[in-house]
Scaffold this motif. Sequence first.
Motif, mmCIF file in Angstrom:
data_model
loop_
_atom_site.group_PDB
_atom_site.id
_atom_site.type_symbol
_atom_site.label_atom_id
_atom_site.label_comp_id
_atom_site.label_asym_id
_atom_site.label_seq_id
_atom_site.Cartn_x
_atom_site.Cartn_y
_atom_site.Cartn_z
ATOM 1 N N LEU A 430 0.527 -1.660 0.282
ATOM 2 C CA LEU A 430 -0.046 -0.025 -0.107
ATOM 3 C C LEU A 430 1.210 1.600 0.369
ATOM 4 N N PHE A 431 1.957 1.546 0.085
ATOM 5 C CA PHE A 431 2.450 2.164 1.104
ATOM 6 C C PHE A 431 3.896 2.676 -0.140
ATOM 7 N N LEU A 454 4.193 8.662 -0.686
ATOM 8 C CA LEU A 454 4.235 10.086 -0.291
ATOM 9 C C LEU A 454 3.925 10.840 0.868
ATOM 10 N N THR A 455 2.556 10.098 2.009
ATOM 11 C CA THR A 455 2.909 10.087 2.790
ATOM 12 C C THR A 455 3.697 9.651 4.002
ATOM 13 N N LYS A 456 3.721 8.857 3.594
ATOM 14 C CA LYS A 456 4.824 7.683 4.314
ATOM 15 C C LYS A 456 6.025 8.927 4.522
ATOM 16 N N GLN A 457 6.594 9.030 2.913
ATOM 17 C CA GLN A 457 7.600 9.846 3.402
ATOM 18 C C GLN A 457 7.639 10.894 3.824
ATOM 19 N N HIS A 462 10.401 13.696 9.419
ATOM 20 C CA HIS A 462 9.608 13.519 10.761
ATOM 21 C C HIS A 462 10.586 12.805 11.315
ATOM 22 N N GLY A 463 11.056 12.189 11.265
ATOM 23 C CA GLY A 463 11.042 11.086 12.326
ATOM 24 C C GLY A 463 10.356 9.827 13.157
ATOM 25 N N GLY A 464 9.233 10.039 12.107
ATOM 26 C CA GLY A 464 7.827 9.367 12.411
ATOM 27 C C GLY A 464 7.677 7.511 11.737
ATOM 28 N N ALA A 465 6.041 7.433 12.224
ATOM 29 C CA ALA A 465 6.079 6.023 11.326
ATOM 30 C C ALA A 465 5.056 6.475 11.522
ATOM 31 N N ILE A 466 4.325 5.021 10.197
ATOM 32 C CA ILE A 466 2.124 5.394 9.683
ATOM 33 C C ILE A 466 2.369 3.423 10.098
ATOM 34 N N VAL A 474 -14.573 -3.893 6.248
ATOM 35 C CA VAL A 474 -14.757 -4.087 7.949
ATOM 36 C C VAL A 474 -14.598 -2.011 7.332
ATOM 37 N N GLY A 475 -13.374 -1.837 7.489
ATOM 38 C CA GLY A 475 -12.672 -0.950 7.246
ATOM 39 C C GLY A 475 -11.353 -0.288 7.117
ATOM 40 N N SER A 476 -11.179 0.925 7.755
ATOM 41 C CA SER A 476 -9.055 0.476 7.797
ATOM 42 C C SER A 476 -8.811 1.684 8.926
ATOM 43 N N THR A 477 -7.528 1.704 9.773
ATOM 44 C CA THR A 477 -7.126 2.622 10.200
ATOM 45 C C THR A 477 -5.808 2.642 10.121
ATOM 46 N N PHE A 478 -5.955 4.446 9.323
ATOM 47 C CA PHE A 478 -4.359 4.426 9.418
ATOM 48 C C PHE A 478 -3.402 5.887 10.607
ATOM 49 N N THR A 479 -2.779 4.733 11.715
ATOM 50 C CA THR A 479 -2.147 5.573 12.859
ATOM 51 C C THR A 479 -0.572 6.670 12.260
ATOM 52 N N VAL A 480 -0.298 7.736 12.972
ATOM 53 C CA VAL A 480 0.722 8.649 12.897
ATOM 54 C C VAL A 480 0.432 8.886 13.368
ATOM 55 N N HIS A 481 2.476 8.690 14.318
ATOM 56 C CA HIS A 481 3.257 9.440 15.180
ATOM 57 C C HIS A 481 4.295 10.360 14.313
#
Length: 637
Positions: A430-431, A454-457, A462-466, A474-481
């Motif tokens: 997906l990414f 692009l979102t993942k990049q 920022h030194g974060g994670a997705i 049913v659905g999806s949940t994206f969590t971004v730190h």
Amino acid sequence: MDQALYQQLEQERLLNQVTRQIRESLELSVILSTAVKRLQQYLQVDRLLIYQFDFQWSIPPRECSLEPEWNLEESDTPQTNFAVSLPHAQVDESGHKGCVSYEARSSAKILSVLHLSEAASCFFETPETQAKFQKIHAHVVVQDVEETYASSPCLLEFLRRIQVRSKVVFSIIVQDKLWGLLIAHQCFQPRVWREDETKFIDQVTGHLSIAIYQAQLYSQLQQQKSTLERRVTERTQALHDALLAAQSANRAKSEFLGTMSHELRTPLTCVIGISATLLRLYSNDTGIKQFPLTKQREYLQKIHESGEHLLELINDILELSQVEAGKTVLKISEFSLTKLAQQTLYSFREKADQQNIALLGDIQLKPNQDKFTADQRRVQQILSNLLSNAIKFTPENGQVTLRVRVDDNTVIFQIKDTGIGIPKEQQPLLFEKFQQIDSSTRRQYGGTGLGLALTKQLVELHGGAIKLTSTEKVGSTFTVHIPTQPMLTQESQKRIKSSAFRTSLPTTSTHNSRGRFILIEDDEEIATLICEILTAAGYQVVWLVEGLTALEQIKLLQPTAVIVDMHLPRQDSYEIIDHLKNTTATQHIKILAIASSEVLKASEEAFINQVDDCISKPIQPNQLLNKIISWELSNGE
């Protein structure tokens, strides 16, 4: 004579057996164990052994008892331990040691010294004696240890404890190096070693040296073969992986070209088709009068939306290429998480309402957690991409929720939808760039497949994670730190603010007219667009093509601002700006620079103390007007 002839025949037979064993087998352990057993039987000695130097233990040495342990069972099977009190074996730096590696005994009553090491310092009589074994064919013959070692009580005691009364020792030399010793022991009585016996032992030792050397060569060959096979396997696997990667890249390229041609063709068809319709109507005065004004506005709106869609596609490609090339620099500032989330939700409210989707916000922030430091535009871009995807893949009457919370200096965004979900086997793709659940051009949902890549990049920038959790249908949940980013120094912040906008300089605009602008632009289409935008907003615009020749006209006209394209051919835009800013008559005039985003990033330092503001190509009408309006408001204050 008969006895001598018999002895000679037995020696020849034994040598033939050893030679045949060497030719028929490459297993060194088989050759040595067989030779030791046959030689022991031929010589009729109590114990015959091979002491091997530089030997690595396959099992650790065992503890030894204080008293000898006698095994009275009649057996020719070599024992694997000795049962006399001996000091522990000494190990050198490489972890190797010498020890008895092969042994044959005439009876089980004979003590086994298998794995016996040179534990005692008196194992060799003197250093000179030990060095003597380094010589080819060196040997020691002792008829009675009680007489020979009477002056060496330590060594004599040691030999008594391992039941040695008489011995003969021959060196085994392999490639001019002392490999080991061939030792024959008579345990309970002295023995006179005949010359023919020592000569025969010497001959056997020579054959054993050949066998050992042959085994070493075979071992090296096998090791080289194994290394070569491993390298061939690794190289084959690498070539296979490279082939798969090339095939995957080729498929991705083909899918990307197909997807992009489809995505670009749709808005272009709309732009060209509707604009052609309007042109035909305008070419006929009667036709345009009969064509409703509302329909004309509808056509223009579609052209505008299609153009924005095209620009969005191109910007995504350029943005991703910039991030991957490492040319993207975060512009850190402090902003309100609550305001950012609300603005982002508001921008998608109309789109969600059109699809009858409930767009909800769940902002779980304490008052002291609202302020956050990061690249505000990039964070908003991350949320926009995820919300856009969630709304796109959520059916009618569905729900999309944006949750915001802060945990230990890290902001956590969660975008949850009740959409179509993503199959588990397709989630890892997906990414990746240009990937969608359905990559065919006739899929139900459009898009280039660049948004999540692009979102993942941007998140990782920022030194974060997705992370993603999804259940099909049913659905999806994206969590971004995203962790909080360190702020720039005060001096850096001042320089950035001054590069974006200066409010201290006076302006010549008046309340009676909205102001006069001088545009220095050599591209007719861009100049026409800017002139139309400013004229429609009520401003006066003077378009000049040659900047250096227009300096006198700028002094004379005293415009509110000068708009300069940084890509003027045969001219130095920096020279024009420098002249305007360092001339008393024009230094109060505001300067707006136009350049591509790449030039703006590369030349940011050059703009900081020169221009008052800058905009990137392609020109956005709202962006241009907002810059000018902000100047007016600043001047009014």
